[in-house]
Scaffold this motif. Sequence first.
Motif, PDB file in Angstrom:
ATOM      1  N   LEU A 158       0.841  -1.195   0.000  1.00  0.00           N
ATOM      2  CA  LEU A 158       0.000   0.000   0.000  1.00  0.00           C
ATOM      3  C   LEU A 158       0.877   1.245   0.000  1.00  0.00           C
ATOM      4  O   LEU A 158       1.845   1.337   0.766  1.00  0.00           O
ATOM      5  CB  LEU A 158      -0.916   0.012   1.227  1.00  0.00           C
ATOM      6  N   PRO A 159       0.560   2.206  -0.856  1.00  0.00           N
ATOM      7  CA  PRO A 159       1.383   3.423  -0.914  1.00  0.00           C
ATOM      8  C   PRO A 159       1.132   4.328   0.281  1.00  0.00           C
ATOM      9  O   PRO A 159       0.086   4.262   0.933  1.00  0.00           O
ATOM     10  CB  PRO A 159       0.907   4.093  -2.220  1.00  0.00           C
ATOM     11  N   GLY A 160       2.080   5.197   0.564  1.00  0.00           N
ATOM     12  CA  GLY A 160       1.949   6.126   1.684  1.00  0.00           C
ATOM     13  C   GLY A 160       1.198   7.380   1.279  1.00  0.00           C
ATOM     14  O   GLY A 160       1.775   8.472   1.194  1.00  0.00           O
ATOM     15  N   ILE A 161      -0.099   7.235   1.041  1.00  0.00           N
ATOM     16  CA  ILE A 161      -0.935   8.351   0.596  1.00  0.00           C
ATOM     17  C   ILE A 161      -1.689   8.925   1.804  1.00  0.00           C
ATOM     18  O   ILE A 161      -2.179   8.178   2.659  1.00  0.00           O
ATOM     19  CB  ILE A 161      -1.934   7.888  -0.481  1.00  0.00           C
ATOM     20  N   GLU A 162      -1.809  10.234   1.848  1.00  0.00           N
ATOM     21  CA  GLU A 162      -2.536  10.874   2.941  1.00  0.00           C
ATOM     22  C   GLU A 162      -3.974  10.357   2.996  1.00  0.00           C
ATOM     23  O   GLU A 162      -4.683  10.334   1.989  1.00  0.00           O
ATOM     24  CB  GLU A 162      -2.537  12.389   2.744  1.00  0.00           C
ATOM     25  N   GLY A 163      -4.380   9.915   4.176  1.00  0.00           N
ATOM     26  CA  GLY A 163      -5.739   9.461   4.385  1.00  0.00           C
ATOM     27  C   GLY A 163      -5.972   7.989   4.105  1.00  0.00           C
ATOM     28  O   GLY A 163      -7.106   7.514   4.203  1.00  0.00           O
ATOM     29  N   ILE A 164      -4.915   7.243   3.812  1.00  0.00           N
ATOM     30  CA  ILE A 164      -5.130   5.852   3.425  1.00  0.00           C
ATOM     31  C   ILE A 164      -5.631   5.001   4.589  1.00  0.00           C
ATOM     32  O   ILE A 164      -6.456   4.090   4.397  1.00  0.00           O
ATOM     33  CB  ILE A 164      -3.854   5.244   2.783  1.00  0.00           C
ATOM     34  N   GLU A 165      -5.171   5.272   5.792  1.00  0.00           N
ATOM     35  CA  GLU A 165      -5.667   4.502   6.934  1.00  0.00           C
ATOM     36  C   GLU A 165      -7.141   4.815   7.195  1.00  0.00           C
ATOM     37  O   GLU A 165      -7.940   3.914   7.463  1.00  0.00           O
ATOM     38  CB  GLU A 165      -4.814   4.789   8.164  1.00  0.00           C
ATOM     39  N   GLU A 166      -7.501   6.068   7.079  1.00  0.00           N
ATOM     40  CA  GLU A 166      -8.896   6.473   7.286  1.00  0.00           C
ATOM     41  C   GLU A 166      -9.816   5.838   6.243  1.00  0.00           C
ATOM     42  O   GLU A 166     -10.954   5.479   6.530  1.00  0.00           O
ATOM     43  CB  GLU A 166      -8.995   7.995   7.199  1.00  0.00           C
ATOM     44  N   ALA A 167      -9.294   5.667   5.027  1.00  0.00           N
ATOM     45  CA  ALA A 167     -10.117   5.133   3.933  1.00  0.00           C
ATOM     46  C   ALA A 167     -10.370   3.643   4.059  1.00  0.00           C
ATOM     47  O   ALA A 167     -11.300   3.116   3.450  1.00  0.00           O
ATOM     48  CB  ALA A 167      -9.451   5.435   2.603  1.00  0.00           C
ATOM     49  N   ARG A 168      -9.536   2.932   4.831  1.00  0.00           N
ATOM     50  CA  ARG A 168      -9.660   1.486   4.993  1.00  0.00           C
ATOM     51  C   ARG A 168      -9.819   0.800   3.633  1.00  0.00           C
ATOM     52  O   ARG A 168     -10.854   0.201   3.322  1.00  0.00           O
ATOM     53  CB  ARG A 168     -10.824   1.124   5.919  1.00  0.00           C
ATOM     54  N   PRO A 169      -8.797   0.879   2.779  1.00  0.00           N
ATOM     55  CA  PRO A 169      -8.957   0.382   1.410  1.00  0.00           C
ATOM     56  C   PRO A 169      -9.007  -1.132   1.327  1.00  0.00           C
ATOM     57  O   PRO A 169      -8.483  -1.847   2.187  1.00  0.00           O
ATOM     58  CB  PRO A 169      -7.697   0.914   0.709  1.00  0.00           C
ATOM     59  N   TRP A 170      -9.639  -1.606   0.277  1.00  0.00           N
ATOM     60  CA  TRP A 170      -9.574  -3.014  -0.086  1.00  0.00           C
ATOM     61  C   TRP A 170      -8.192  -3.323  -0.652  1.00  0.00           C
ATOM     62  O   TRP A 170      -7.518  -2.466  -1.233  1.00  0.00           O
ATOM     63  CB  TRP A 170     -10.593  -3.326  -1.174  1.00  0.00           C
ATOM     64  N   THR A 171      -7.794  -4.577  -0.495  1.00  0.00           N
ATOM     65  CA  THR A 171      -6.678  -5.141  -1.256  1.00  0.00           C
ATOM     66  C   THR A 171      -7.256  -6.324  -2.033  1.00  0.00           C
ATOM     67  O   THR A 171      -8.476  -6.486  -2.116  1.00  0.00           O
ATOM     68  CB  THR A 171      -5.544  -5.596  -0.325  1.00  0.00           C
ATOM     69  N   ASN A 172      -6.395  -7.172  -2.558  1.00  0.00           N
ATOM     70  CA  ASN A 172      -6.905  -8.340  -3.277  1.00  0.00           C
ATOM     71  C   ASN A 172      -7.751  -9.236  -2.371  1.00  0.00           C
ATOM     72  O   ASN A 172      -8.652  -9.929  -2.849  1.00  0.00           O
ATOM     73  CB  ASN A 172      -5.756  -9.154  -3.872  1.00  0.00           C
ATOM     74  N   ARG A 173      -7.509  -9.197  -1.057  1.00  0.00           N
ATOM     75  CA  ARG A 173      -8.275 -10.066  -0.162  1.00  0.00           C
ATOM     76  C   ARG A 173      -9.744  -9.645  -0.102  1.00  0.00           C
ATOM     77  O   ARG A 173     -10.634 -10.475  -0.266  1.00  0.00           O
ATOM     78  CB  ARG A 173      -7.650 -10.091   1.228  1.00  0.00           C
ATOM     79  N   GLN A 174      -9.999  -8.370   0.125  1.00  0.00           N
ATOM     80  CA  GLN A 174     -11.392  -7.927   0.133  1.00  0.00           C
ATOM     81  C   GLN A 174     -11.999  -8.023  -1.271  1.00  0.00           C
ATOM     82  O   GLN A 174     -13.199  -8.274  -1.428  1.00  0.00           O
ATOM     83  CB  GLN A 174     -11.495  -6.489   0.643  1.00  0.00           C
ATOM     84  N   GLY A 175     -11.145  -7.852  -2.285  1.00  0.00           N
ATOM     85  CA  GLY A 175     -11.625  -7.942  -3.649  1.00  0.00           C
ATOM     86  C   GLY A 175     -12.081  -9.327  -4.051  1.00  0.00           C
ATOM     87  O   GLY A 175     -12.865  -9.478  -4.993  1.00  0.00           O
ATOM     88  N   THR A 176     -11.627 -10.349  -3.332  1.00  0.00           N
ATOM     89  CA  THR A 176     -12.020 -11.721  -3.674  1.00  0.00           C
ATOM     90  C   THR A 176     -12.864 -12.392  -2.596  1.00  0.00           C
ATOM     91  O   THR A 176     -13.476 -13.427  -2.879  1.00  0.00           O
ATOM     92  CB  THR A 176     -10.775 -12.596  -3.924  1.00  0.00           C
ATOM     93  N   ASP A 177     -12.930 -11.833  -1.375  1.00  0.00           N
ATOM     94  CA  ASP A 177     -13.759 -12.505  -0.364  1.00  0.00           C
ATOM     95  C   ASP A 177     -15.007 -11.716   0.027  1.00  0.00           C
ATOM     96  O   ASP A 177     -15.787 -12.146   0.870  1.00  0.00           O
ATOM     97  CB  ASP A 177     -12.943 -12.893   0.877  1.00  0.00           C
ATOM     98  N   SER A 178     -15.221 -10.556  -0.597  1.00  0.00           N
ATOM     99  CA  SER A 178     -16.413  -9.780  -0.294  1.00  0.00           C
ATOM    100  C   SER A 178     -17.668 -10.533  -0.731  1.00  0.00           C
ATOM    101  O   SER A 178     -17.683 -11.199  -1.774  1.00  0.00           O
ATOM    102  CB  SER A 178     -16.374  -8.424  -1.003  1.00  0.00           C
ATOM    103  N   GLY A 179     -18.722 -10.410   0.062  1.00  0.00           N
ATOM    104  CA  GLY A 179     -20.001 -11.016  -0.274  1.00  0.00           C
ATOM    105  C   GLY A 179     -21.051 -10.004  -0.660  1.00  0.00           C
ATOM    106  O   GLY A 179     -22.229 -10.344  -0.824  1.00  0.00           O
ATOM    107  N   THR A 180     -20.645  -8.745  -0.827  1.00  0.00           N
ATOM    108  CA  THR A 180     -21.557  -7.696  -1.265  1.00  0.00           C
ATOM    109  C   THR A 180     -20.921  -6.933  -2.425  1.00  0.00           C
ATOM    110  O   THR A 180     -19.696  -6.876  -2.557  1.00  0.00           O
ATOM    111  CB  THR A 180     -21.883  -6.707  -0.134  1.00  0.00           C
ATOM    112  N   VAL A 181     -21.760  -6.344  -3.263  1.00  0.00           N
ATOM    113  CA  VAL A 181     -21.298  -5.599  -4.435  1.00  0.00           C
ATOM    114  C   VAL A 181     -21.378  -4.111  -4.135  1.00  0.00           C
ATOM    115  O   VAL A 181     -22.481  -3.577  -3.952  1.00  0.00           O
ATOM    116  CB  VAL A 181     -22.152  -5.934  -5.676  1.00  0.00           C
ATOM    117  N   PRO A 182     -20.245  -3.412  -4.054  1.00  0.00           N
ATOM    118  CA  PRO A 182     -20.315  -1.965  -3.830  1.00  0.00           C
ATOM    119  C   PRO A 182     -20.928  -1.263  -5.039  1.00  0.00           C
ATOM    120  O   PRO A 182     -20.666  -1.639  -6.188  1.00  0.00           O
ATOM    121  CB  PRO A 182     -18.852  -1.565  -3.627  1.00  0.00           C
ATOM    122  N   GLY A 183     -21.736  -0.249  -4.770  1.00  0.00           N
ATOM    123  CA  GLY A 183     -22.349   0.473  -5.883  1.00  0.00           C
ATOM    124  C   GLY A 183     -21.331   1.167  -6.745  1.00  0.00           C
ATOM    125  O   GLY A 183     -21.437   1.180  -7.983  1.00  0.00           O
TER     126      GLY A 183
END
Length: 491
Positions: A158-183
């Motif tokens: 993950l890059p050191g971008i301002e606000g990245i911790e606050e954003a709680r971004p997905w990585t490949n793990r959330q991208g493949t184990d999510s059970g809901t479709v974000p709009g």
Amino acid sequence: MDGTREDQGNGTYDVVVLGAGPVGQNVADRARAAGLTVAVVERELVGGECSYWACVPSKALLRPVIAVADARRVDGARQAVTGRLDTAAVFARRNYFVSGWDDTGQAEWVKSVGADLFRGHGRLDGPRRVTVTRDDGARHTLTARHAVAVATGSRPLLPGIEGIEEARPWTNRQGTDSGTVPGRLAIVGGGGVGIEMATLWQGLGSQVTLIVRHGLIPRMEPFAGELVARGLTEAGADVRTGVQVTGLRRPDPAGPVTVTLDDGSEVEVDEVMFATGRTPATDDIGLDSVGLAPGTWLDVDTTCLVRGVDGAWLYALGDVNHRALLTHQGKYQARTAGDAIAARAAGRPLDDGPWGDHATTADQHAVPQVFFTDPEAAAVGLTSEQAVRAGHRVKTVDTDFNAAQGADLHADHYQGHARMVVDLDREVLLGVTFVGPGVSELLHSATIAVAGEVPLKRLRHAVACFPTVSEIWLVLLAAYFRDRDRDRDRG
């Protein structure tokens, strides 16, 4: 309990393997087949990243998306596609292929080959020693007579971008184990993970914005990224190239994410996913105890033996050696290294010259890779630019797939492109790239041609069945020989 024998004390084995993903399993299997005793150490799920958060779940999720797209390319079938994908059924299909994130079956496989499984965090503790700390605090010390094989893989960078911790971004793990479709989903990164996830989530109903600093899949021929970008755009995704993220805001943990780009624009989404590279999972495995820097990629020779460590006992396989971050390539390394470990243990000479039994030569010359996008992108060997940089005298041969009748029968108005890179001095293939629906199934023939250095004079006698997409080989080879003969006549 996981069904394998878990040693409750210390133990001595011929080989100790750190990591029970596909790479660790393959080196363990190879060592056991040679009669060596093996301990396998895993801190998460037996089967690793590939089985639960990468290759397997992503392809299980992508297949319904691509199947519908394929049907829409064929008149008669197109009219039968009248609704949207059943996302619950798609997620259930994914859950089946990852066994509900239950690794019992893979742990049983470790037992079936005769290896012992130790669950816990494994760390090197000096030459040929590994300590394993379980979740309950219990510790075991394992000693390896012949080899320790590090196959701990990699994790998202993950890059050191301002606000990245606050954003709680997905990585490949959330991208493949999510059970809901974000709009709305922003995906940052144009490599393989980024473009596959964009294809997947756009197909499942998200409005995807793909944010790419340069071009898509830059390690392939330029036309590959261009055609994949076109396919994503036609599917409804917003593909933005030449921009990068400078900031993220998510003041409400349950609210949207605002993504700020360096062109001054902003994108508001429900989730943001970063697919911006990988870092080796070697930061806490005790590398410093054997004189290596923690958190680094491990430099290896052709047998995957780590350089800079005395005694010829430490091996690094798969992602950790940074040669090719692909499961199939890591498994190839594991099979080759397993045979080398067995040979060294028995005192047999190594066959580690080019294309020898104990040399991972394909890592430099014939690495195949496929991205299951729409259209698919598949390549093996060198691109034309890479071949020229390597000092080869080359000719590139290009053709569109509509030159092969089998392609038009496969899909109405089939859209795709193929290129082969020829070494003019030896008249063998250095690389091949295919982009189009279903081209992943063409790649192994190209891999054989490149790895086997099959002379084009012989390859032209490999007859492609009519009418199949593989007729593209006839078109490419005919174009090469036509141009060669014309140039000779002019000379």
